[in-house]
Design an enzyme around this catalytic site. Structure first.
Site, PDB file in Angstrom:
ATOM      1  N   GLU A 176       0.834  -1.221   0.000  1.00 32.88           N
ATOM      2  CA  GLU A 176       0.000   0.000   0.000  1.00 32.88           C
ATOM      3  C   GLU A 176       0.860   1.259   0.000  1.00 32.88           C
ATOM      4  O   GLU A 176       0.736   2.121   0.877  1.00 32.88           O
ATOM      5  CB  GLU A 176      -0.969  -0.025   1.184  1.00 32.88           C
ATOM      6  N   GLU A 382      -5.428  -8.211  -1.587  1.00 37.67           N
ATOM      7  CA  GLU A 382      -6.153  -8.124  -0.311  1.00 37.67           C
ATOM      8  C   GLU A 382      -7.605  -7.811  -0.614  1.00 37.67           C
ATOM      9  O   GLU A 382      -7.900  -6.956  -1.441  1.00 37.67           O
ATOM     10  CB  GLU A 382      -5.616  -7.008   0.591  1.00 37.67           C
TER      11      GLU A 382
HETATM   12  C1  BG6 Z   1      -4.663  -3.118   4.481  1.00 36.57           C
HETATM   13  C2  BG6 Z   1      -3.306  -3.546   4.995  1.00 36.57           C
HETATM   14  O1  BG6 Z   1      -4.773  -1.740   4.612  1.00 36.57           O
HETATM   15  O2  BG6 Z   1      -5.797  -3.526   5.130  1.00 36.57           O
HETATM   16  C3  BG6 Z   1      -3.324  -4.717   5.944  1.00 36.57           C
HETATM   17  O3  BG6 Z   1      -2.405  -3.810   3.950  1.00 36.57           O
HETATM   18  C4  BG6 Z   1      -4.532  -4.587   6.839  1.00 36.57           C
HETATM   19  O4  BG6 Z   1      -2.113  -4.743   6.630  1.00 36.57           O
HETATM   20  C5  BG6 Z   1      -5.779  -4.649   5.988  1.00 36.57           C
HETATM   21  O5  BG6 Z   1      -4.572  -5.524   7.860  1.00 36.57           O
HETATM   22  C6  BG6 Z   1      -7.081  -4.656   6.741  1.00 36.57           C
HETATM   23  O6  BG6 Z   1      -7.128  -3.584   7.615  1.00 36.57           O
HETATM   24  P1  BG6 Z   1      -7.422  -3.808   9.156  1.00 36.57           P
HETATM   25  O7  BG6 Z   1      -7.237  -2.484   9.750  1.00 36.57           O
HETATM   26  O8  BG6 Z   1      -8.802  -4.312   9.230  1.00 36.57           O
HETATM   27  O9  BG6 Z   1      -6.426  -4.809   9.621  1.00 36.57           O
END
Ligand code: BG6
Length: 484
Positions: A176, A382
């Site tokens: 990111e 993701e």
């Molecule tokens: C992304 C990141 O922003 O979202 C991850 O790359 C992160 O590291 C994921 O865990 C989900 O966000 P969160 O805050 O729910 O863990």
């Protein structure tokens, strides 16, 4: 006709700082993530310069994947994973970041993981830096705001390419990377230490031009480091494929008021193309100078920077996608929460318990937009639903809401492929429950696999299959044909 191409990379994704634990194991150094306390949806995580005795820091143990990696990879293999995206903890390889020699124990630890994945037929997708860097580089050098950090990163990345030649083909340089455009990313992404202990996520009303200059220059340094790493990866092994990783930002205009439309276009361009253009096309987008002017910053251009960026373009574009947002120029429009991109509430969408607006069609829109701009293969590295999982009376976890979320997003992916998008893989986030990046909680779970641990660190860490485990196994086995 099959909806997903042959060899499509179905898998899952994690990050070292959110699952490994073992924070002092085998010579590991102190990471930025090791200085963030636990939090909740209402209580922000805190940064502490010194580790406070009696305070809970979730990364120190996390889900102890350090000690459980074989068991976890076996479970991924049982689901039929074709690939697994994970990150390497920079501080296991170079504990302080500026060490003359790498830490052999750290190198061998990841070799063990890669070998086990190879034995199981799982293709690694390795993030070189995921919201984690040696704390020493921040304390002694000022993090990415300092140009010297480029060379430390390139040495680290080159060590990985050399050591794991033949074991890894897909690499991502920075997780990111566009978070480095936001206050949120100053510490998490750029390793710029806050002036004092406390929450790091929120805008500082007293932010100065100097603060913004550090941010934009820090990101510029990451671009240079990424470009140099791409070149090194290709030189060391022409089989290597290196990708960028962008936090997918999907802003809609709240109304057809041209002011809203322009604001949404600007948010889309700035949120995605500021970084995408540099990493995929090798030069800043035409709108970038306006952003610097408005922020009052001068970028620290040096001789050779333009050539470096042009020579180190990535082979594929990867991104995270969780939600969409709405942009309005009306100050009264209600706000919706999000970990990174807040915005106006969209009346057509539902939100997760953490206020993230669920929008599978936005994923199709995003895939189309980005592919038509860049024409390089795309990978969704993701995606997923952070939710509270309760054990049912029969003792199991029936996470139908998660299945529903993923099913709709996979449908959207199939639609985008039909639209002509070259999508090569999908790795849902937190395929095993892990620590949340934004809130530091365990309660916000994404996994197909449940891990017995709570927000305060209690639990015996045993793993259990949720309903989504069997469902995803079937999705992979049918190459995305059977989503029921
Ligand atoms: C992304 C990141 O922003 O979202 C991850 O790359 C992160 O590291 C994921 O865990 C989900 O966000 P969160 O805050 O729910 O863990």
């Amino acid at each position: 006709m099959a909806r997903f191409p042959e060899g499509f990379l179905w898998g899952g994704a994690t990050a070292a700082n959110q699952c490994e634990g073992g924070w002092k194991a085998d010579g590991k150094g102190d990471s930025t993530s090791d200085h963030l306390t636990g939090g909740t949806v209402d209580t922000p995580r805190r940064y502490t310069h010194d580790i406070e005795e009696g305070t809970y820091y979730p990364s120190h143990e996390a889900i102890d994947m350090y000690g459980h990696y074989k068991e976890d990879i076996d479970l991924f293999a049982e689901m039929g994973f074709k690939c697994y995206r994970f990150s390497i903890n920079w501080t296991r390889i170079f504990p302080n970041g500026d060490d003359a020699e790498p830490n052999r124990a750290g190198i061998e630890y990841y070799r063990g993981i890669l070998q086990h994945m190879k034995d199981k037929g799982i293709e690694p997708v390795v993030t070189i830096s995921h919201y984690e860097m040696p704390f020493h580089l921040c304390d002694a050098y000022g993090g990415w705001a300092n140009r010297e950090v480029i060379d430390f990163y390139v040495k680290y990345a080159t060590t990985l390419f050399t050591e794991y030649k033949g074991l890894v083909k897909y690499w991502l340089t920075f997780n990111e990377i566009n978070c480095g455009l936001m206050k949120f990313g100053d510490y998490m992404s750029l390793g710029i230490l806050p002036k004092e202990d406390g929450p790091t996520m929120f805008m500082d009303p007293n932010e100065t031009v100097e603060d913004r200059t550090k941010r934009f220059c820090g990101l510029h340094h990451q671009f240079l480091a990424s470009a140099k790493a791409v070149q090194a990866a290709h030189e060391i092994d022409p089989e290597n494929k290196v990708g960028c990783m962008i936090a997918g930002n999907m802003p809609y205009a709240y109304t057809c008021n041209p002011d809203d439309q322009l604001a949404a276009q600007r948010a889309f361009y700035q949120g995605n193309y500021y970084c995408g253009d540099v990493q995929v096309r090798g030069e800043y987008a035409p709108f970038a100078p306006r952003i610097w002017r408005e922020a009052g910053v001068e970028l620290d251009w040096r001789d050779g920077d333009r050539e470096t960026l042009a020579a180190g373009t990535v082979d594929f574009y990867t991104f995270s996608y969780y939600m969409s947002s709405c942009v309005s120029t009306d100050p009264e429009a209600a706000k919706a929460a999000g970990n990174i991109f807040s915005g106006v509430k969209n009346p057509y969408l539902e939100a997760s318990d953490w206020g993230w607006q669920i929008d599978p069609k936005g994923l199709r829109y995003y895939l189309n937009d980005v592919y038509n701009r860049y024409r390089v293969p795309l990978m969704i590295v993701e995606n997923g639903l952070g939710a509270v999982d309760e054990r049912a009376e029969d003792g199991k976890f029936h996470d139908s809401y998660r299945i529903d979320y993923l099913r709709k997003h996979i449908e959207a992916m199939a639609g985008a492929i039909e639209d002509g998008v070259d999508l090569i893989g999908y790795t849902p986030w937190g395929c095993i429950d892990l620590v949340s990046a934004s809130t530091g909680e365990m309660k916000k779970r994404y996994g197909f696999i449940y891990v017995d641990k709570d927000n305060d660190g209690n639990g015996d860490l045993h793993r259990e299959r949720k309903d989504s485990f069997d469902w995803y196994k079937k999705v992979i086995a049918t190459n995305g044909e059977d989503l029921d």
